[in-house]
Design an enzyme around this catalytic site. Structure first.
Site, PDB file in Angstrom:
ATOM      1  N   TYR A  52      29.443  34.757  55.344  1.00 20.92           N
ATOM      2  CA  TYR A  52      30.849  34.691  55.765  1.00 20.92           C
ATOM      3  C   TYR A  52      30.920  34.203  57.203  1.00 20.92           C
ATOM      4  CZ  TYR A  52      34.292  36.191  52.423  1.00 20.92           C
ATOM      5  OH  TYR A  52      35.174  36.208  51.384  1.00 20.92           O
ATOM      6  N   GLU A  54      34.157  33.294  58.890  1.00 16.17           N
ATOM      7  CA  GLU A  54      35.568  33.072  59.259  1.00 16.17           C
ATOM      8  C   GLU A  54      35.678  32.829  60.765  1.00 16.17           C
ATOM      9  OE1 GLU A  54      36.540  36.731  57.469  1.00 16.17           O
ATOM     10  OE2 GLU A  54      37.874  35.806  55.992  1.00 16.17           O
ATOM     11  N   ASP A 197      46.160   9.541  54.389  1.00 17.41           N
ATOM     12  CA  ASP A 197      45.211  10.233  53.521  1.00 17.41           C
ATOM     13  C   ASP A 197      44.307   9.145  52.941  1.00 17.41           C
ATOM     14  OD1 ASP A 197      43.810  11.414  51.482  1.00 17.41           O
ATOM     15  OD2 ASP A 197      45.564  12.235  50.454  1.00 17.41           O
ATOM     16  N   THR A 224      38.723  13.040  51.627  1.00 18.39           N
ATOM     17  CA  THR A 224      37.747  13.842  50.886  1.00 18.39           C
ATOM     18  C   THR A 224      36.355  13.346  51.282  1.00 18.39           C
ATOM     19  OG1 THR A 224      37.792  12.296  49.041  1.00 18.39           O
ATOM     20  CG2 THR A 224      39.247  14.212  48.882  1.00 18.39           C
ATOM     21  N   LYS A 227      34.060  11.133  47.591  1.00 20.43           N
ATOM     22  CA  LYS A 227      34.381   9.892  46.888  1.00 20.43           C
ATOM     23  C   LYS A 227      33.505   8.782  47.484  1.00 20.43           C
ATOM     24  CE  LYS A 227      38.841  11.735  45.566  1.00 20.43           C
ATOM     25  NZ  LYS A 227      40.305  11.700  45.688  1.00 20.43           N
ATOM     26  N   ARG A 233      31.690  17.958  47.518  1.00 22.06           N
ATOM     27  CA  ARG A 233      33.151  18.078  47.413  1.00 22.06           C
ATOM     28  C   ARG A 233      33.693  18.810  48.637  1.00 22.06           C
ATOM     29  NH1 ARG A 233      33.524  16.345  42.418  1.00 22.06           N
ATOM     30  NH2 ARG A 233      35.762  16.165  42.622  1.00 22.06           N
TER      31      ARG A 233
HETATM   32  C1  LIG Z   1      41.252  12.698  45.541  1.00 28.79           C
HETATM   33  C2  LIG Z   1      42.432  12.712  46.417  1.00 28.79           C
HETATM   34  C3  LIG Z   1      42.958  13.919  46.925  1.00 28.79           C
HETATM   35  C4  LIG Z   1      42.559  15.296  46.429  1.00 28.79           C
HETATM   36  O1  LIG Z   1      41.252  15.651  46.512  1.00 28.79           O
HETATM   37  P1  LIG Z   1      40.681  16.910  45.692  1.00 28.79           P
HETATM   38  O2  LIG Z   1      39.356  17.114  46.308  1.00 28.79           O
HETATM   39  O3  LIG Z   1      40.659  16.501  44.265  1.00 28.79           O
HETATM   40  O4  LIG Z   1      41.608  18.066  45.899  1.00 28.79           O
HETATM   41  C5  LIG Z   1      44.007  13.834  47.821  1.00 28.79           C
HETATM   42  N1  LIG Z   1      44.507  12.653  48.202  1.00 28.79           N
HETATM   43  C6  LIG Z   1      44.058  11.483  47.706  1.00 28.79           C
HETATM   44  C7  LIG Z   1      44.669  10.194  48.163  1.00 28.79           C
HETATM   45  C8  LIG Z   1      43.008  11.473  46.797  1.00 28.79           C
HETATM   46  O5  LIG Z   1      42.586  10.305  46.308  1.00 28.79           O
END
Ligand SMILES: *Cc1c(COP(=O)(O)O)cnc(C)c1O
Length: 419
Positions: A52, A54, A197, A224, A227, A233
């Protein structure tokens, strides 16, 4: 370790083996997926999961933080360096959480946010009516024009009408470069914060293959880590120094409890990889592979949303190209060994469970080492499977795809395909 798991819990072990074989034998064309590094998997499966932590390095609630502080400091410094950010937070548990962190941290409930329409490439977490965020914040949407490009006159018009507190750009199925300067101009004209994002293209930005919104003065950028960045993740929040405190407090104690330190260790490893020259080559090749794949599909007469791609992803209109719904196309392709996902196209007349398109991407095949010649083979296989529309043809394509995959094994502590 694997022996012990196999002996103790064969049901789970067999599922892991099955998944490893599936990943080796099928070609992953889902643009949000990738094969992470063996070093990242090694960092994930460690005793950091027991801890933990935090709080933040130097300021934690519990003791015993010598090593957690060390990895989190490394992870945040690497994230700042890689993206050129003044501040980085690496604790968000995933992409959805990282976006909530920003909304809650920088806005008040009821504030308006201007974001991209879902069917035009936006993401569920950008205020889709089915997400809880749409109950808290007042989302308004811009769309792409008939050619699938963002129309800035329209974005400006809506911004003046709505006077949003935040302008959000970013996508999960928009195959073109973002005009960050254009978004910044609109946001400045109405005094709104800017957020990008870049979840899909985080790795391409890190590898200098596509523009970086931080270089255009954006206030906050989220991505993220699993990807195109090829990590575990997770989610990064990158921001200007003036927002650092609000972002950190929004993650903890605002939204989350203990951070997943094993994931943060693995994120640090992935960020080290992404700073290497090989990663730049990877990012450039991911783009050139997408160009080749898109070009060959167009030669076959396939209709692509926006007519092509500037990044790693391609959206195929399967109704116009093959008279198939996205869901049917996805099923045929899966049988043919090509993993894709059904995808809404702009103003799709079909619901999200059926759709008029599928989405393809090159991050995963590029990780396997594939190049132009293989992209041509993949495009030909894709078209053959969808033109024939029958299981026999799909099975024949599958045999060919498996041969291709065997020549380009996925990385990771995966068993050889024969095991
Ligand atoms: C994949 C994605 C997310 C969310 O990611 P998770 O890890 O699945 O919660 C948010 N915004 C965009 C543009 C994405 O492509």
């Amino acid at each position: 370790m694997r022996d012990r798991l196999q002996e103790y819990d064969p049901e789970i072990f067999d599922a892991i083996l099955g998944e490893e074989r599936r990943q080796q034998a099928e070609l992953e064309l889902i643009p949000s997926e990738n094969y992470t590094y063996p070093e990242v998997l090694a960092a994930l499966g460690t005793v950091f999961t027991n801890k933990y932590s935090e709080g933040y390095p130097g300021n934690r609630y519990y003791g015993g933080q010598t090593y957690t502080d060390a990895i989190e400091r490394l992870a945040t410094a690497r994230a700042r360096d890689l993206f050129g950010a003044e501040h980085a937070n690496v604790q968000a548990l995933s992409g959805a959480a990282m976006n909530q962190v920003v909304y809650y941290g920088l806005l008040e409930p009821g504030d308006s946010i201007l974001a991209m329409d879902l069917s035009h490439g936006g993401h569920l977490t950008h205020g889709s009516p089915v997400s809880h965020m749409a109950r808290v914040f007042d989302f308004h949407r811009y769309k792409a024009d008939a050619k699938g490009r963002i129309d800035f006159d329209e974005v400006q018009r809506i911004a003046e009408e709505v006077r949003p507190k935040m302008v959000l750009c970013g996508h999960s199925s928009y195959p073109r470069d973002m005009d960050y300067a254009g978004f910044k101009r609109v946001a400045d004209s109405v005094g709104a914060l800017t957020m990008a994002d870049v979840s899909h293209i985080g790795g391409l930005i890190a590898g200098n293959a596509v523009p970086n919104p931080l270089e255009h003065g954006f206030d906050v950028v989220t991505t993220t880590t699993h990807k195109s960045l090829r990590g575990p993740r997770g989610g990064l929040v990158l921001c200007k120094a003036e927002f650092a405190k609000r972002i950190d407090k929004s993650v903890f104690p605002g939204l989350q409890g203990g951070p997943h330190m094993h994931t943060i260790a693995a994120i640090a490893v992935a960020l080290k990889k992404a700073a290497e020259p090989e990663f730049r080559e990877y990012a450039a090749r991911t783009l050139s592979n997408a160009q080749t794949l898109a070009g060959r599909l167009i030669e076959h007469g396939v209709e692509l949303v926006t007519g092509g791609t500037d990044n790693h992803l391609i959206v195929v209109n399967t109704i116009a190209s093959f008279e198939l719904q996205g869901r049917e196309a996805q099923q045929l392709l899966e049988r043919a060994g090509l993993a894709t996902n059904k995808q809404l196209i702009p103003d799709d007349p079909l619901p999200a469970q059926r759709t008029s398109g599928v989405r393809l991407g090159t991050p995963a095949p590029t990780t396997r080492g594939m190049g132009d010649a293989e992209m041509v083979t993949v495009a030909d296989a894709f078209v053959r499977a969808l033109r024939a529309k029958d299981d026999e043809a799909a099975d024949a394509v599958r045999a060919e795809v498996q041969q291709l995959c065997a020549r380009f094994p996925a990385p990771g502590p995966l068993l050889p395909a024969s095991a």
